[in-house]
Design a protein around this motif. Structure first.
Motif, mmCIF file in Angstrom:
data_model
loop_
_atom_site.group_PDB
_atom_site.id
_atom_site.type_symbol
_atom_site.label_atom_id
_atom_site.label_comp_id
_atom_site.label_asym_id
_atom_site.label_seq_id
_atom_site.Cartn_x
_atom_site.Cartn_y
_atom_site.Cartn_z
ATOM 1 N N LEU A 94 0.732 -1.297 -0.063
ATOM 2 C CA LEU A 94 0.124 -0.101 -0.049
ATOM 3 C C LEU A 94 1.022 1.430 -0.021
ATOM 4 C CD1 LEU A 94 -2.826 -0.683 2.580
ATOM 5 C CD2 LEU A 94 -2.931 -0.496 0.158
ATOM 6 N N GLU A 95 1.913 1.258 0.754
ATOM 7 C CA GLU A 95 2.868 2.377 0.959
ATOM 8 C C GLU A 95 3.433 2.616 -0.276
ATOM 9 O OE1 GLU A 95 5.308 5.307 2.056
ATOM 10 O OE2 GLU A 95 5.945 3.416 1.261
ATOM 11 N N LYS A 96 3.993 1.418 -0.777
ATOM 12 C CA LYS A 96 4.948 1.587 -2.229
ATOM 13 C C LYS A 96 4.055 2.258 -3.388
ATOM 14 C CE LYS A 96 8.823 0.033 -1.073
ATOM 15 N NZ LYS A 96 9.499 1.284 -0.407
ATOM 16 N N GLY A 97 2.544 1.740 -3.303
ATOM 17 C CA GLY A 97 1.898 2.394 -4.233
ATOM 18 C C GLY A 97 1.464 3.953 -4.291
ATOM 19 N N GLY A 98 1.936 4.410 -3.002
ATOM 20 C CA GLY A 98 1.713 5.828 -2.733
ATOM 21 C C GLY A 98 0.419 6.123 -1.601
ATOM 22 N N PHE A 99 -0.021 4.943 -1.089
ATOM 23 C CA PHE A 99 -1.277 5.273 -0.491
ATOM 24 C C PHE A 99 -1.074 5.602 1.237
ATOM 25 C CE2 PHE A 99 -4.039 2.168 -3.118
ATOM 26 C CZ PHE A 99 -3.736 3.040 -4.051
ATOM 27 N N GLY A 100 0.253 6.111 1.332
ATOM 28 C CA GLY A 100 0.473 6.939 2.769
ATOM 29 C C GLY A 100 0.101 8.222 2.551
ATOM 30 N N SER A 101 -0.317 8.629 1.520
ATOM 31 C CA SER A 101 -0.660 10.114 1.068
ATOM 32 C C SER A 101 -2.066 10.274 0.682
ATOM 33 C CB SER A 101 0.171 10.475 -0.170
ATOM 34 O OG SER A 101 -0.242 11.846 -0.645
ATOM 35 N N SER A 102 -2.956 11.137 1.403
ATOM 36 C CA SER A 102 -4.278 11.232 1.212
ATOM 37 C C SER A 102 -4.300 11.961 -0.125
ATOM 38 C CB SER A 102 -4.753 11.940 2.433
ATOM 39 O OG SER A 102 -4.201 13.239 2.732
ATOM 40 N N LYS A 103 -3.353 13.109 -0.388
ATOM 41 C CA LYS A 103 -3.597 13.852 -1.663
ATOM 42 C C LYS A 103 -3.393 12.968 -2.874
ATOM 43 C CE LYS A 103 -0.421 17.370 -0.803
ATOM 44 N NZ LYS A 103 0.113 18.590 -1.013
ATOM 45 N N LYS A 104 -2.598 11.888 -2.738
ATOM 46 C CA LYS A 104 -2.366 10.962 -3.878
ATOM 47 C C LYS A 104 -3.857 10.131 -3.958
ATOM 48 C CE LYS A 104 0.226 7.943 -6.366
ATOM 49 N NZ LYS A 104 0.941 8.604 -7.716
ATOM 50 N N LEU A 105 -4.203 9.635 -2.707
ATOM 51 C CA LEU A 105 -5.442 8.946 -2.966
ATOM 52 C C LEU A 105 -6.766 9.705 -3.620
ATOM 53 C CD1 LEU A 105 -5.322 7.408 0.712
ATOM 54 C CD2 LEU A 105 -5.409 6.092 -1.423
ATOM 55 N N VAL A 106 -7.103 10.891 -2.996
ATOM 56 C CA VAL A 106 -8.333 11.490 -3.600
ATOM 57 C C VAL A 106 -7.994 12.064 -5.067
ATOM 58 C CG1 VAL A 106 -9.037 12.252 -1.214
ATOM 59 C CG2 VAL A 106 -7.789 13.693 -2.747
ATOM 60 N N ALA A 107 -6.868 12.054 -5.490
ATOM 61 C CA ALA A 107 -6.552 12.733 -6.935
ATOM 62 C C ALA A 107 -7.392 11.836 -7.841
ATOM 63 C CB ALA A 107 -5.167 12.514 -7.150
ATOM 64 N N VAL A 108 -7.714 10.545 -7.371
ATOM 65 C CA VAL A 108 -8.446 9.702 -8.380
ATOM 66 C C VAL A 108 -9.967 10.189 -8.724
ATOM 67 C CG1 VAL A 108 -9.481 8.206 -6.401
ATOM 68 C CG2 VAL A 108 -9.261 7.301 -9.131
ATOM 69 N N PHE A 109 -10.540 10.929 -7.532
ATOM 70 C CA PHE A 109 -11.636 11.640 -7.767
ATOM 71 C C PHE A 109 -11.908 12.853 -8.630
ATOM 72 C CE2 PHE A 109 -12.105 8.744 -4.023
ATOM 73 C CZ PHE A 109 -12.686 7.626 -4.457
ATOM 74 N N TYR A 110 -10.693 13.609 -8.563
ATOM 75 C CA TYR A 110 -10.513 14.777 -9.517
ATOM 76 C C TYR A 110 -9.674 14.572 -10.794
ATOM 77 C CZ TYR A 110 -11.854 16.873 -5.061
ATOM 78 O OH TYR A 110 -12.598 17.217 -3.781
ATOM 79 N N MET A 111 -9.794 12.981 -10.943
ATOM 80 C CA MET A 111 -9.309 12.682 -12.391
ATOM 81 C C MET A 111 -7.869 13.149 -12.591
ATOM 82 S SD MET A 111 -12.687 12.875 -14.569
ATOM 83 C CE MET A 111 -14.412 12.681 -13.637
ATOM 84 N N ARG A 112 -7.197 13.406 -11.502
ATOM 85 C CA ARG A 112 -5.493 13.805 -11.881
ATOM 86 C C ARG A 112 -4.709 12.582 -11.659
ATOM 87 N NH1 ARG A 112 -1.068 14.462 -12.158
ATOM 88 N NH2 ARG A 112 0.343 15.804 -11.493
#
Lengths: 201, 183
Positions: free
Chosen positions: A35-53
């Motif tokens: 999870l951490e390697k994928g960048g999921f320790g960052s909330s900005k990275k996670l929510v970027a999916v919902f802003y299509m970034r």
């Protein structure tokens, strides 16, 4: 003999045993690591999916589902595992669809889901710790409301229901369908990000 | 042409931190982990149940009778502590594994992560509120992104696939409401 090889802690009723707890902790270490390697320790990275970034959430999630799905089907077809010895959750369509809509809103509002918030917390994110506190409170609210909403929680009950059963096809065909949808999501999300970048450039 | 216009995925703000893995590679690692969980434990991954169990244990310390009488959480105390559960140990492992990875990649940094125009206060209020919504929804669905979306979808379970689709629908539809927190 084959039944002995395909038994699990779950099928033996031993999920609470010391061996299962140690195995679960070890599996958790790998879970948190990837999870951490994928960048999921960052909330900005996670929510970027919902802003299509940045569609990392979609790619990691569907990538994991497709990987496990293929592994499960290959092992089952080879007779190396017996899916009857695995825990399969029942379907309750109404609460699960309602919960999914709520969950998606809470995800973009709070920036985390439970597992990623744990990874965020150990990465130093105070917002993840607050989120986990909120998730505990939400669980307690559910427990408090449970007597009142209990009838709703079993609406749309289908028992242990699978996509192949619903569609009347073989598990292999249903698996292939999920893989095709995932590949479509990978390609489509890349096109969407490129299109948005061009528009905002 | 298309590949040239594809923007860079988000990377850590800290220039000293390592870049994130390719998402497909992280997904394969996660998928193999899930497969091992099913083969060994006979059950998939989970992260929301331990949070609910920890909350129940905390309230139990101050109001034991009320928690034990609760129709939803009371049963967790039948065999002693609700924390003696395999998913509680799994989530402790998640914390350790996440920390090891973050540390090795120099990504451990105390902060309140938020958009450029959001105050710390707004971000933390939203984190608390969003957490409460997610905590409630996870109990309603009997699982979260780990137990339902990942573990259930890999088993082709109908409810898990519907839950997963609904998460993305709910997230995309409500994202404009929370723009101030992130943009």
């Amino acid at each position: 003999m084959s039944t002995l090889a395909t038994t699990t802690f779950f099928s033996e009723g031993l999920l609470g045993s010391q061996g299962a707890l140690v195995a679960a902790a070890a599996i958790g270490v790998a879970f948190g690591f990837f999870l951490e390697k994928g960048g999921f320790g960052s909330s900005k990275k996670l929510v970027a999916v919902f802003y299509m970034r940045d569609f990392a959430v979609l790619k990691v999630m569907f990538g994991a589902v497709v990987t496990a799905l293929i592994g499960i089907r290959v092992l089952a077809a080879a007779g190396a595992v017996d899916l009857g010895n695995w825990y399969q959750m029942e379907t309750f369509l109404v609460p699960q669809i309602g919960a999914g809509l709520l969950f998606g809103m809470g995800f973009v509002m709070g920036g985390w889901c439970p597992g990623t918030a744990v990874v965020g917390a150990v990465s130093g994110r105070w917002d993840a710790i607050v989120f986990l506190g909120g998730a505990g409170i939400g669980s307690l609210i559910y427990a408090g409301a449970y007597p009142a909403i209990e009838p709703l929680t079993s609406e749309g009950a289908l028992g242990v229901s699978t996509l192949d059963g619903v569609l009347g096809v073989s598990p292999g065909v249903a698996a292939l369908l999920v893989i095709v949808v995932a590949l479509g999501a990978f390609i489509g999300s890349n096109r969407l990000v490129a299109w948005r970048a061009r528009r905002t450039a | 042409m298309t590949s040239q216009t594809l923007p860079e995925p988000l990377q850590p703000d800290d220039p000293k931190a390592a870049r994130y893995w390719n998402p497909y590679l992280a997904g394969i690692g996660l998928g193999v982990t899930l497969l091992v969980s099913y083969v060994v434990l006979g059950a998939g991954l989970g992260a929301s149940a331990p949070v609910a169990r920890a909350a129940a244990e905390a309230v139990h310390a101050v109001a034991p009778a009320a928690v034990e009488a609760n129709a939803y959480m009371g049963g967790w105390f039948d065999d002693g502590s609700p924390l003696a559960h395999y998913l509680v140990f799994m989530v402790l492992g998640v914390a350790l594994g996440g920390f090891i990875s973050a540390r090795l990649s120099r990504r451990v940094r105390p902060q309140v992560e938020r958009g450029p125009r959001a105050s710390v206060r707004l971000r933390l209020v939203m984190a608390l509120g969003g957490g409460a919504v997610v905590g409630f929804a996870s109990r309603l669905a009997a699982g979260c992104t780990s137990g339902q979306a990942l573990s259930g979808s890999a088993m082709l379970l109908t409810g898990s696939l519907a839950f997963t689709a609904a998460i993305f629908a709910g997230g995309f539809v409500s994202a404009p409401l929370f723009k101030k927190v992130w943009r």
